[in-house]
Scaffold this active site. Structure first.
Site, mmCIF file in Angstrom:
data_model
loop_
_atom_site.group_PDB
_atom_site.id
_atom_site.type_symbol
_atom_site.label_atom_id
_atom_site.label_comp_id
_atom_site.label_asym_id
_atom_site.label_seq_id
_atom_site.Cartn_x
_atom_site.Cartn_y
_atom_site.Cartn_z
ATOM 1 N N THR A 36 -41.720 -3.215 -5.551
ATOM 2 C CA THR A 36 -42.848 -2.822 -6.400
ATOM 3 C C THR A 36 -43.147 -1.335 -6.273
ATOM 4 O O THR A 36 -43.740 -0.756 -7.180
ATOM 5 C CB THR A 36 -44.115 -3.596 -5.993
ATOM 6 N N SER A 68 -35.166 9.872 26.139
ATOM 7 C CA SER A 68 -35.272 8.539 25.548
ATOM 8 C C SER A 68 -34.841 7.498 26.586
ATOM 9 O O SER A 68 -33.679 7.470 26.985
ATOM 10 C CB SER A 68 -34.363 8.437 24.314
ATOM 11 N N GLY A 121 -33.219 -1.210 13.364
ATOM 12 C CA GLY A 121 -32.438 -1.610 12.200
ATOM 13 C C GLY A 121 -32.626 -3.058 11.789
ATOM 14 O O GLY A 121 -31.797 -3.616 11.081
ATOM 15 N N LEU A 124 -37.947 -3.669 10.658
ATOM 16 C CA LEU A 124 -39.325 -3.522 11.143
ATOM 17 C C LEU A 124 -39.719 -2.057 11.286
ATOM 18 O O LEU A 124 -40.793 -1.735 11.780
ATOM 19 C CB LEU A 124 -39.505 -4.244 12.478
ATOM 20 N N SER A 125 -38.818 -1.190 10.871
ATOM 21 C CA SER A 125 -39.093 0.240 10.800
ATOM 22 C C SER A 125 -39.395 0.894 12.149
ATOM 23 O O SER A 125 -40.448 1.488 12.364
ATOM 24 C CB SER A 125 -40.223 0.510 9.807
ATOM 25 N N GLU A 160 -37.618 11.785 7.439
ATOM 26 C CA GLU A 160 -36.481 10.927 7.048
ATOM 27 C C GLU A 160 -35.653 11.616 5.957
ATOM 28 O O GLU A 160 -34.427 11.620 6.018
ATOM 29 C CB GLU A 160 -36.986 9.572 6.531
ATOM 30 N N ASP A 172 -43.531 2.565 4.966
ATOM 31 C CA ASP A 172 -43.332 2.325 6.397
ATOM 32 C C ASP A 172 -44.203 3.252 7.245
ATOM 33 O O ASP A 172 -44.856 2.830 8.196
ATOM 34 C CB ASP A 172 -41.859 2.541 6.783
#
Ligand code: ADP
Ligand code: MG
Length: 381
Positions: A36, A68, A121, A124-125, A160, A172
Site C-alpha cells: 500500500t 559489534s 533478514g 523484522l527489519s 539505506e 521500517d
C-alpha cells in the site's frame, strides 16, 4: 534483555572504560497494509520486543570506534564522506553519522559497543533497528534532541539508500523510531500523518512463522506490480490508487487488462481493510482483526499474486487449526507469515506448523513470538 545489557556493559568496559550511555531501538512487524505504501495508502506497523542495544560514549577524537558483539568485529572510521568503512554492518552507523551531518546536525567522535536479538533478514527489519538506535543516540548525545523524530526515521531511510544500496520506503524506520508499547501505528503514506491504536490482546499472541525460503524471480515482479498500479491510477485520473474506489475500477474494467484489474482491486480493498482493522481494534474486536488478515492473505495470493507455495501452505495450516488470523508479512515470494493466535492454541499451533512444514519442505520454519513494545529510547540505569 538484561543479559544483553550486561554483556554490552562488560565488553564496553574492557574496550573503552566506564561511563557510556545505553540506547536501544526495535525491530517491527506490520499487522496489515501490504503493498500500500507506494500506492499512497496506509501501513499499520508496530515495534517489537526484539532490539538492537548500544552503549555509546563521546571519545573526544575525530573518529568513531565501534565493536559489534554479534558479528565479533571491530571497525574504526572518520566522519568525512571519504572515510566510509568497508564492513557492511559499520556502513549503517557511518551512514547515520553522515546523514545527520548533511542535515546540519552535529556528530563528534564516539566509542560504541552494540548487540541485538532482531533476527537478521527475517523481515523484522534489524537494519532499521540498528539505524534508529544510533540516530536516536546521536541526537541525544550531540544535538540536545533537537532533530525531530520523523527526521530521525528519514535519516535511517537515507542511510539505506545512500550507504547500503537498499531502496526502501519509510515504514521500517518510522515504526522503529515511533514504536510504543501496546500500540500499533497507522501511517498514512500520502500525508505522512500517523495515529496510534491500542494493540493489547490479552487472549492472543502474535507469532511469526519464517518459511526461510526466498524465491528469486526474474523480470522484476515488484516493478511490474507497481507499473500495473500506476497504469490503473492514470486511467482513473487519480494520483495514486489511494484515491480510487471499487466503483471507479469496475467502471473501467473492460478497458484494462485482467491482470491490472486484479492488482488494483487488491490495493483498493487493502486500504479499506486497514481502516476496518483500526475500527476493530478500537472496539477490542480481535476476531475481526484476524478475519481481515486472512482476507489480506487471500488478496496477496490470488489477486496481487505475490505469494508462493510455502506461504500458502503456512496460511492453510493456520486456518485449519483455527488460528484467528494469518497472512504473508512483507513483500512476498517467501519470508514470514504473521499469525494472531489464541493463547490456548499457541503451543499446539507451533508444534503442528513446524512438523507439517518440515515434513513437506524438508526444513523447519523459524518461530518468533513478538510483543508490541517501545521503539527508540534511552535506557535509564
Ligand atoms: P533486515 O530485514 O533484518 O533488516 P537487512 O539485510 O536489511 O535485513 O539488514 C541486515 C543487516 O543489518 C546485517 O547484514 C548487518 O549488516 C546489520 N545488522 C542487523 N543486526 C545486526 C546486529 N545484531 N549486529 C550487527 N549488524 C547487524
Ligand atoms: Mg532491512
Amino acid at each position: 534483555m538484561e543479559s544483553m545489557k550486561a554483556e554490552i556493559q562488560k565488553i564496553f568496559k574492557e574496550r573503552f572504560g566506564e561511563g557510556g550511555t545505553l540506547y536501544a531501538s526495535a525491530g517491527r512487524i506490520n499487522l496489515i497494509g501490504e503493498h500500500t505504501d507506494y500506492n499512497g495508502g496506509f501501513v499499520f506497523p508496530g515495534a517489537i520486543d526484539k532490539v538492537i542495544m548500544a552503549e555509546i560514549k563521546p571519545n573526544g577524537m575525530e573518529k568513531v570506534r565501534v565493536f559489534s558483539i554479534d558479528i565479533d568485529e571491530y571497525a574504526e572510521f572518520g566522519l568525512k564522506e571519504e572515510d566510509a568503512p568497508k564492513q557492511s554492518w559499520a556502513r549503517y552507523i557511518f551512514g547515520i553519522c553522515r546523514e545527520i551531518q548533511k542535515r546540519g546536525g552535529e556528530v563528534k567522535g564516539f566509542d560504541a559497543v552494540f548487540a541485538g536479538n532482531v533476527p537478521l533478514g527475517a523481515g523484522l527489519s534489524s537494519s532499521a533497528a540498528l539505524e534508529s538506535c544510533f540516530a536516536f543516540a546521536l541526537n541525544d548525545l550531540f544535538n540536545s534532541n533537537k532533530i525531530d523524530k520523523f527526521e530521525l526515521a528519514k535519516i535511517g531511510q537515507s542511510t539505506e539508500h545512500n550507504y547500503c544500496g537498499v531502496n526502501c520506503g519509510i515504514m521500517d524506520q518510522f515504526a522503529s523510531v515511533f514504536g510504543r508499547k501496546g500500540n500499533l501505528m497507522r501511517l498514512d503514506c500520502r500525508s505522512m500523518e500517523y495515529e496510534y491504536f491500542p494493540f493489547n490482546p490479552q487472549d492472543y499472541k502474535l507469532v511469526l512463522v519464517d518459511s526461510r525460503v526466498k524465491h528469486e524471480l526474474k523480470d522484476s515482479p515488484y516493478n511490474r506490480r507497481r507499473e500495473s498500479c500506476e497504469r490503473v491510477a492514470k486511467r482513473l485520473g487519480v494520483d495514486t490508487l489511494r484515491d480510487a474506489t471499487m466503483e471507479m475500477l469496475d467502471a473501467v474494467k473492460s478497458d484494462i487488462t485482467a491482470e491490472d484489474y486484479f492488482r488494483a482491486k487488491f490495493v483498493i480493498e487493502e486500504k479499506q481493510r486497514v481502516l476496518d482493522v483500526c475500527d476493530a481494534l478500537n472496539a477490542g474486536d480481535y476476531e475481526t482483526v484476524g478475519k481481515k488478515m486472512y482476507e489480506t492473505h487471500h488478496g496477496l495470493s490470488k489477486d496481487y499474486e505475490v505469494s508462493c507455495e510455502e506461504l500458502d501452505f503456512l496460511n492453510d495450516v493456520a486456518k485449519t487449526l483455527g488460528v484467528t488470523g494469518s497472512r504473508i508479512m512483507g513483500g512476498g515470494f517467501g519470508g514470514c507469515t504473521i499469525n494472531l493466535v489464541k493463547n490456548d492454541l499457541h503451543d499446539d499451533f507451533i508444534k503442528v506448523v513446524v512438523d507439517k512444514f518440515n515434513e513437506k519442505y524438508g526444513h523447519e520454519p523459524k518461530i518468533y513470538d513478538v510483543v508490541i513494545s517501545d521503539g527508540a529510547r534511552k535506557i535509564e540505569e
